[in-house]
Each structure stands twice: as C-alpha cells, then as structure tokens.
Design an enzyme around this catalytic site. Structure first.
Site, short mmCIF file in Angstrom:
data_model
loop_
_atom_site.label_atom_id
_atom_site.label_comp_id
_atom_site.label_asym_id
_atom_site.label_seq_id
_atom_site.Cartn_x
_atom_site.Cartn_y
_atom_site.Cartn_z
N GLY A 1 0.81 -1.21 0.00
CA GLY A 1 0.00 0.00 0.00
C GLY A 1 0.83 1.26 0.00
N CYS A 2 1.05 1.82 1.17
CA CYS A 2 1.71 3.12 1.27
C CYS A 2 3.19 3.07 0.89
CB CYS A 2 1.54 3.69 2.68
SG CYS A 2 -0.19 4.07 3.05
N VAL A 3 3.85 1.94 1.09
CA VAL A 3 5.25 1.82 0.66
C VAL A 3 5.31 1.83 -0.86
CG1 VAL A 3 7.24 0.27 0.57
CG2 VAL A 3 6.09 0.71 2.74
#
Length: 211
Positions: free
Chosen positions: A147-149
C-alpha cells in the site's frame, strides 16, 4: 516465451544504483500499524521491519543523512480520502494510533510529517525537503509494502529520485503481497536491497565525504 516473461521483455535489466547523496524516508511506522492492540497492528513482518529500520536510521543520522518519517492522521472524518480500509478512518490526529512507534521515535527523525494519502510525497513537503538537502537517492522503509510503501516508491521514482527499498525494512500483513509488490517495483522502479546493504552504502558515502 519461456522463463520470466517480464525479464524476457527487458524489465529489471537496468540497476538504479546509489547516487551522490542518500535520504531516508520512514512510512507509517506508527502504533496503529505496529502495536497489536490496534486492528491493523502486530504483523510479524512489520515488527521485523521496524527493528531493522531503527538500525538503518541510526546509521543515517550518524552519517548526516536526512531522515523523514510520516504518519497517517486526519483532523476529522471529512479530512480522510475514501479509504476502503475501515480502521484507517479511526486514525484521528492526536490519538494513540497516530503516534510514531517508540523504536522509531527514539531514533529522532529529522522531520515528522502527517499525510492523508498513501504516499509520503503526496500533499507533503517531503520532496521539497529532500531536494533542498540535495538528495538524489531515496531509501524507502515502512509499511504496508503493498500500500503506502508501494505508493511512496512510485512517487519517489516519478519525482526523479533513485529509489532503494531494503526488503527487511518494509513489511506487510501478508507474505505473498509483500513478495509480489517488491518483485514488481523491483522490475520497474527501484533496487531491492537489505538493511545491511544500505548501512554499508551510507557508511561508504560518509567515508567519501568526511574529508
């Protein structure tokens, strides 16, 4: 076409490499994702990644490498995008789930940013800070890998940075999602490395610039 179809078409053929100056970003290592008392917290891969990132932060700070951390937090319900992940909507600013994990806080990142979208670069000063510091190589750590990575990797790439992702400094809820996303960004946008490799590269950079 036999073997890896992406490799056969030239994906992953060119290494990114380490440039003139590194910077370290630490994505969402906050208690809401690291503390098992929270719905999204306690994944073993994330816990491993926090410990390795703390080591990497220590080396970065000792070498004068800028370190930017971030947390996801919203001023209120209307401040959140339309996330499909229900517990994300509980990450209200000032609540315990939006505090940095104590192991990350103890390493004293140079800057701590608040974001509402997946990427550390979207709607924040992260890119401007790294550019001001003359960084050309961004080491991405944090959670969640899929996701955010991943979003942060793509934005760092899109902003023109060389991107390095130490595999043992990022974590996910699911091993398959972790492996698949790292394999995919590794064939397109980033070098997949390790904490030890990044510490060695930082120390080498420090040695070149200590005179």
């Amino acid at each position: 076409m036999s073997g890896d179809v992406f490799e056969a078409r030239g994906y992953g053929a060119l290494p990114i490499g380490f440039g003139e100056k590194p910077g370290l970003v630490v994505v969402d290592f906050q208690t809401g994702f690291t503390d098992p008392s929270f719905p999204m917290g306690g994944a073993p891969m994330v816990d491993r990644a926090v410990g390795n990132t703390a080591r990497l932060m220590r080396a970065a700070k000792a070498a004068g490498v800028p370190v930017i951390a971030c947390v996801v937090a919203f001023d209120g319900p209307k401040g959140a995008p339309r996330w499909k992940v229900a517990p994300v909507h509980d990450l209200l600013a000032g609540t315990p789930a939006t505090a940095l994990d104590p192991r990350i806080a103890a390493e004293e990142p140079d800057v701590v940013l608040t974001k509402t979208a997946p990427s550390i670069f979207f709607g924040t000063a992260a890119g401007a800070i790294l550019t001001r510091e003359r960084v050309d190589t961004v080491i991405v750590t944090g959670c969640i890998t899929s996701g955010c990575v991943r979003a942060s990797v793509i934005d760092a790439f899109s902003l023109g940075f060389r991107v390095q992702v130490p595999e043992d400094c990022v974590g996910d809820h699911d091993q398959a999602a972790h492996d698949q996303n790292l394999k995919d960004v590794g064939r397109r946008y980033a070098d997949i490395t390790t904490a030890d490799e990044m510490i060695a590269a930082i120390n080498a950079w420090r040695g070149r610039n200590s005179g």
